[in-house]
Write a protein that holds these residues in place. Sequence first.
Motif, mmCIF file in Angstrom:
data_model
loop_
_atom_site.group_PDB
_atom_site.id
_atom_site.type_symbol
_atom_site.label_atom_id
_atom_site.label_comp_id
_atom_site.label_asym_id
_atom_site.label_seq_id
_atom_site.Cartn_x
_atom_site.Cartn_y
_atom_site.Cartn_z
ATOM 1 N N ALA A 14 0.990 -1.217 -0.056
ATOM 2 C CA ALA A 14 0.021 0.028 0.045
ATOM 3 C C ALA A 14 0.858 1.334 -0.096
ATOM 4 N N SER A 15 0.183 2.313 -0.368
ATOM 5 C CA SER A 15 0.996 3.570 -0.339
ATOM 6 C C SER A 15 0.045 4.747 0.165
ATOM 7 N N SER A 16 0.625 5.822 0.777
ATOM 8 C CA SER A 16 0.319 6.904 1.531
ATOM 9 C C SER A 16 -0.116 7.827 0.346
ATOM 10 N N ILE A 17 -1.441 8.439 0.238
ATOM 11 C CA ILE A 17 -1.785 9.314 -0.748
ATOM 12 C C ILE A 17 -2.119 10.826 -0.129
ATOM 13 N N THR A 91 -5.657 17.053 6.740
ATOM 14 C CA THR A 91 -4.403 16.523 6.477
ATOM 15 C C THR A 91 -3.773 15.845 7.512
ATOM 16 N N LYS A 92 -4.620 15.500 8.741
ATOM 17 C CA LYS A 92 -4.109 14.895 9.680
ATOM 18 C C LYS A 92 -4.869 13.461 9.694
ATOM 19 N N LEU A 93 -5.698 13.011 8.571
ATOM 20 C CA LEU A 93 -5.879 11.698 8.038
ATOM 21 C C LEU A 93 -5.038 11.138 7.239
ATOM 22 N N MET A 94 -4.640 10.056 7.544
ATOM 23 C CA MET A 94 -3.739 9.227 6.562
ATOM 24 C C MET A 94 -4.673 8.548 5.694
ATOM 25 N N VAL A 95 -4.308 8.726 4.383
ATOM 26 C CA VAL A 95 -5.164 8.218 3.315
ATOM 27 C C VAL A 95 -4.325 6.918 2.900
ATOM 28 N N ILE A 96 -4.353 5.668 3.128
ATOM 29 C CA ILE A 96 -3.685 4.505 2.834
ATOM 30 C C ILE A 96 -4.345 3.762 1.599
ATOM 31 N N ARG A 97 -3.646 3.391 0.515
ATOM 32 C CA ARG A 97 -4.569 2.974 -0.726
ATOM 33 C C ARG A 97 -3.711 1.595 -1.084
ATOM 34 N N ALA A 98 -4.418 0.639 -1.048
ATOM 35 C CA ALA A 98 -3.995 -0.681 -1.004
ATOM 36 C C ALA A 98 -3.565 -0.885 -2.700
ATOM 37 N N LYS A 99 -2.483 -1.577 -2.899
ATOM 38 C CA LYS A 99 -2.147 -2.230 -4.203
ATOM 39 C C LYS A 99 -3.159 -3.392 -4.441
ATOM 40 N N GLN A 100 -3.996 -3.380 -5.208
ATOM 41 C CA GLN A 100 -5.166 -4.239 -5.181
ATOM 42 C C GLN A 100 -4.839 -5.560 -5.998
ATOM 43 N N ASP A 101 -3.796 -5.342 -6.515
ATOM 44 C CA ASP A 101 -3.226 -6.848 -7.222
ATOM 45 C C ASP A 101 -2.665 -7.444 -6.303
ATOM 46 N N ARG A 102 -2.104 -6.956 -5.151
ATOM 47 C CA ARG A 102 -1.479 -7.911 -4.323
ATOM 48 C C ARG A 102 -2.313 -8.090 -2.834
ATOM 49 N N GLN A 134 1.790 10.878 17.496
ATOM 50 C CA GLN A 134 1.384 10.949 16.139
ATOM 51 C C GLN A 134 2.124 9.991 15.564
ATOM 52 N N ILE A 135 1.836 9.351 14.670
ATOM 53 C CA ILE A 135 2.437 8.282 13.694
ATOM 54 C C ILE A 135 2.607 8.991 12.270
ATOM 55 N N THR A 136 3.484 8.184 11.586
ATOM 56 C CA THR A 136 3.744 8.572 10.117
ATOM 57 C C THR A 136 3.412 7.086 9.057
ATOM 58 N N PHE A 137 3.336 7.541 7.949
ATOM 59 C CA PHE A 137 3.090 6.472 7.084
ATOM 60 C C PHE A 137 4.280 5.323 7.003
ATOM 61 N N ASP A 138 5.374 6.044 7.147
ATOM 62 C CA ASP A 138 6.792 5.288 7.110
ATOM 63 C C ASP A 138 6.533 4.382 8.304
ATOM 64 N N GLN A 139 6.191 4.459 9.517
ATOM 65 C CA GLN A 139 6.227 3.506 10.397
ATOM 66 C C GLN A 139 4.953 2.572 10.172
ATOM 67 N N VAL A 140 4.035 2.985 9.687
ATOM 68 C CA VAL A 140 3.054 1.992 9.233
ATOM 69 C C VAL A 140 3.565 1.056 8.164
ATOM 70 N N ALA A 141 4.202 1.479 7.394
ATOM 71 C CA ALA A 141 5.004 0.765 6.181
ATOM 72 C C ALA A 141 5.800 -0.323 6.556
ATOM 73 N N THR A 142 6.239 -0.368 7.956
ATOM 74 C CA THR A 142 7.479 -1.139 8.418
ATOM 75 C C THR A 142 6.685 -2.524 8.894
ATOM 76 N N LEU A 143 5.367 -2.275 9.310
ATOM 77 C CA LEU A 143 4.614 -3.331 9.689
ATOM 78 C C LEU A 143 4.809 -4.654 8.866
ATOM 79 N N GLU A 144 4.836 -5.720 9.470
ATOM 80 C CA GLU A 144 4.780 -7.050 8.629
ATOM 81 C C GLU A 144 3.420 -7.695 8.739
ATOM 82 N N LEU A 145 3.068 -8.291 7.926
ATOM 83 C CA LEU A 145 1.963 -9.379 7.982
ATOM 84 C C LEU A 145 1.912 -10.304 7.074
ATOM 85 N N PRO A 146 1.407 -11.626 7.521
ATOM 86 C CA PRO A 146 1.328 -12.956 6.686
ATOM 87 C C PRO A 146 0.557 -12.600 5.398
ATOM 88 N N LEU A 147 0.792 -12.795 4.464
ATOM 89 C CA LEU A 147 0.023 -12.728 3.303
ATOM 90 C C LEU A 147 -0.655 -13.794 2.543
#
Length: 422
Positions: A14-17, A91-102, A134-147
Amino acid sequence: MARDYPITHIGELASSISETHKFGKEQLIFLNTSDILHGKFLHRTYSAVRDWPGQAKKSIRKDDILFSEIRPANGRWAYVDQEADDFVVSTKLMVIRAKQDRIFPKFLYQFLTSSEITKWLQHLAESRSGTFPQITFDQVATLELPLPPLAEQKAIAAVLGALDDKIELNRRMNATLEAMARALFQSWFVDFDPVRAKLDGRPPVALDPATAALFPDSFQDSPLGHIPKGWKAQRLPDAIVVNPRRTLKSGTIAPYLDMKNLPTQGHSAVEVIDREFSSGTKFQNGDTLLARITPCLENGKTGYVDFLEDGQVGWGSTEYIVLAPKPPLPPQFGYLLARSEALRAHAIQNMTGTSGRQRVPSECFNTFWLAVPPSEVARRFDELTAPLMAKIKANSTESRTLAALRDTLLPKLLSGDCQIIV
């Protein structure tokens, strides 16, 4: 048998928009962090484009995930399940957009809003220096999950989504039940609708003959103005105990309600934990808690205590005002009064202290007058509203159970210990 799904970082999925809306329309719907809660838009705030000269607002689209950057464990998140060309967000709401092919967007949403993940994000936020956690998307991006494969992701999301749908149905039902109780309170004790109807020679609306007969057909003068004949005008402390004395020994482990878990809408506390009593406001079942400090009061933080055992005393923030109605008024009268516009306006107008740290002095209620009905009216009001409050409590309890089940299921589904046939 457990399955080994590939471990993947959120940043790969995913990415932050942060695209700025092009403002091509006359009217847009602006969502702030306060407009979303536990997956849903609480309301829509319409504002003209001209209200935002030079201010960047993010655009969103269907299947985006909105997540508050501030205090990430406070439930300010939502899934965009509709076309959103008319929406802009803070601007205080993080917009997270999934890469829907994955990754299936709702599967990602279920993962990001699970209890374990939000608590971890809150921990990360509090580890940063600054005024607010407060958090940033960079911190969210480091999270791991089984896919799991996409088909399994969709199945998992469907199972967890069904639990969320039931929780949302309970929330809506509770909002309707509370609206009914508040409307009855307003009609009987503020607008005096049954009395006005009888004075005009009309039958009171939606009242059975026995209930209508409890109300007079005329008014009398009082310090409060015109009130129903036979009723009493009383200062609030004469009808409702303000900050009643409750006993709790220091060091006792007792239910604790933090200010952050006092609801802004509805009466049910978000989370109550057991904690050793040191010093704080004490309360018991039937009490109403009203935040006395800014901005909690203005934001509507108010609760009704119905989560304790019989005779048990709980405690919480020193910034609570406790209201305990005296007979003949039933306990829920205090809560419905605390939610009324008249009392809230009176409290806000009487706040004292420096800007940003203003508080409501308890003494200000000495000048707030109530029309107190005879015991027969109070008893009938209790008969009509107590079942509504009990149903709200039951729905809230069920929702907490469902939320716990959802949080228990997710890691089992991701580990493969609990499998769904697709």
